[in-house]
Scaffold this active site. Structure first.
Site, PDB file in Angstrom:
ATOM      1  N   CYS A  24       0.831  -1.210   0.000  1.00  0.00           N
ATOM      2  CA  CYS A  24       0.000   0.000   0.000  1.00  0.00           C
ATOM      3  C   CYS A  24       0.867   1.263   0.000  1.00  0.00           C
ATOM      4  O   CYS A  24       1.425   1.631   1.039  1.00  0.00           O
ATOM      5  CB  CYS A  24      -0.924  -0.013   1.218  1.00  0.00           C
ATOM      6  SG  CYS A  24      -1.921   1.473   1.356  1.00  0.00           S
ATOM      7  N   CYS A  66      -0.453   4.050   2.336  1.00  0.00           N
ATOM      8  CA  CYS A  66      -0.211   3.826   3.764  1.00  0.00           C
ATOM      9  C   CYS A  66       1.269   4.027   4.104  1.00  0.00           C
ATOM     10  O   CYS A  66       1.600   4.609   5.125  1.00  0.00           O
ATOM     11  CB  CYS A  66      -0.605   2.405   4.173  1.00  0.00           C
ATOM     12  SG  CYS A  66      -2.059   1.760   3.354  1.00  0.00           S
ATOM     13  N   ASP A  67       2.163   3.523   3.277  1.00  0.00           N
ATOM     14  CA  ASP A  67       3.577   3.409   3.671  1.00  0.00           C
ATOM     15  C   ASP A  67       4.545   4.273   2.870  1.00  0.00           C
ATOM     16  O   ASP A  67       5.737   4.315   3.192  1.00  0.00           O
ATOM     17  CB  ASP A  67       4.027   1.936   3.549  1.00  0.00           C
ATOM     18  CG  ASP A  67       3.194   1.022   4.429  1.00  0.00           C
ATOM     19  OD1 ASP A  67       2.749   1.487   5.490  1.00  0.00           O
ATOM     20  OD2 ASP A  67       2.977  -0.141   4.058  1.00  0.00           O
TER      21      ASP A  67
END
Ligand code: FAD
Length: 302
Positions: free
Chosen positions: A130, A133-134
């Protein structure tokens, strides 16, 4: 007893909840991970009618607020079993047991993994599925994106805003993504495109340091070093828990055009069902159809 239990708070489940709550029904929505499902992981939603551009997370938050204001019952947990106890009477187990007159499965899909040794171990240590997200963990660093579809291309575009260099590696000689975003990615100076690379080994001890590929053109092995690797190679359904009550085709739930499964009162909507186009707009549409079908089912059976 709730009127309806919805499994999954992605676009399909949220949209079903919206329709059901507006019909004054009692709805319990159960989610195992995070509100918004897959779209919450997308930096940009740009193909939803009337909204030019919005982050997936913001879109999902708006929809969740809308159903929250309408009085949805929401709980976190993973549904592991659904039992049908009688006409219009279901029991759903997600650690807690709850009962309802109808159930909508909106369990979506999750990322496909590369299937390489040490893959699990590297998650959070250089490997991610992701970018939204990261991605921020890799600011000003070099990253790889493995994949060739819309998600991989979107990841490359958003990571290019943050990272020094993004190398996108495809398995074949082309992309299977919308031309408009491929062109946008190609115009970015810090994105390098590499075709015909098959991932063979994840390198590193505790932290992932790169990937060893088979270059399918040259037949040689090739190592690409990177601080982070983002994998976007497709999705898989997880409907095994519902198998006693539904028919599955390659893991996806079969429904009729009213989103009805083979078990009366049990419906399925969104990416978890057999369908050709898996998008937010089709998931939302499925959710609405399932909700209307539930209402009809309840008026016949309550
Ligand atoms: C990175 C990315 C970018 C994308 N970009 C776009 C885009 O720009 N435009 C577009 O139209 N589409 C896009 N998509 C596709 C879109 O997000 C999906 O088609 C859509 O989210 C499907 O919605 P859904 O509700 O069916 O399933 P999902 O979004 O997968 O939601 C299912 C939810 O159910 C939960 N769940 C699953 N099993 C259980 C269980 N047993 N118990 C409890 N909860 C459970 C999951 O945790 C999840 O939250 C993108 C997808 C990704 C991954």
């Amino acid at each position: 007893m709730h009127d309806v239990i919805i499994i999954g708070a992605g676009p399909a489940g949220l949209s079903a909840a919206l329709y059901l709550l507006r019909s004054n029904l009692d709805v319990l929505l159960i989610e195992k991970e995070g509100i918004g499902g897959q779209i919450a992981k997308s930096p940009r939603l740009e193909n939803y009618p009337a909204i030019e551009s919005i982050s997936g997370m913001e879109w999902a938050d708006k929809l969740f607020n809308q159903i929250d204001n309408l009085g949805v019952h929401f709980d976190f947990g993973e549904v592991t079993t659904i039992k049908k106890l009688g006409e219009a009477h279901f029991q759903v187990d997600y650690g807690t047991i709850e009962e309802s007159k109808a159930v909508i499965i909106a369990s979506g899909v999750s990322h496909r993994s590369l299937g390489l040794p040490k893959e699990e171990q590297f998650v959070g240590h250089g490997l991610s599925y992701c970018a939204t997200c990261d991605g921020a963990f890799y600011k000003d660093q070099d990253v790889l994106v493995v994949g060739d579809g819309n998600t991989a291309v979107q990841y490359a575009i958003s990571l290019a805003n943050l990272c020094k260099k993004v190398t996108i590696c495809t398995l074949f000689g082309k992309f299977f993504a919308d031309e408009i975003i491929v062109k946008r990615m190609e115009s970015l100076p810090n994105v390098v495109i590499r075709h015909n690379l098959e991932s063979k080994e994840l390198l590193g001890d505790k932290e992932l340091t790169g990937v060893r590929f088979l270059n399918k053109e040259s037949g040689e092995m090739e190592t690409l070093n990177a601080d982070g690797v983002f994998v976007a190679i497709g999705q898989v359904p997880h409907n095994e828990a519902f198998a006693p009550l539904v028919d599955l085709e390659k893991g996806f739930i079969t429904v009729d055009e009213d989103m009805q499964t083979k078990t009366p009162g049990l419906f399925a909507a969104g990416d978890c069902r057999v369908k050709k186009t898996r998008q937010v707009v089709t998931a939302v549409s499925d959710g609405a159809i399932a909700a209307v079908s539930v209402e009809k089912y309840l008026s016949r059976n309550s």
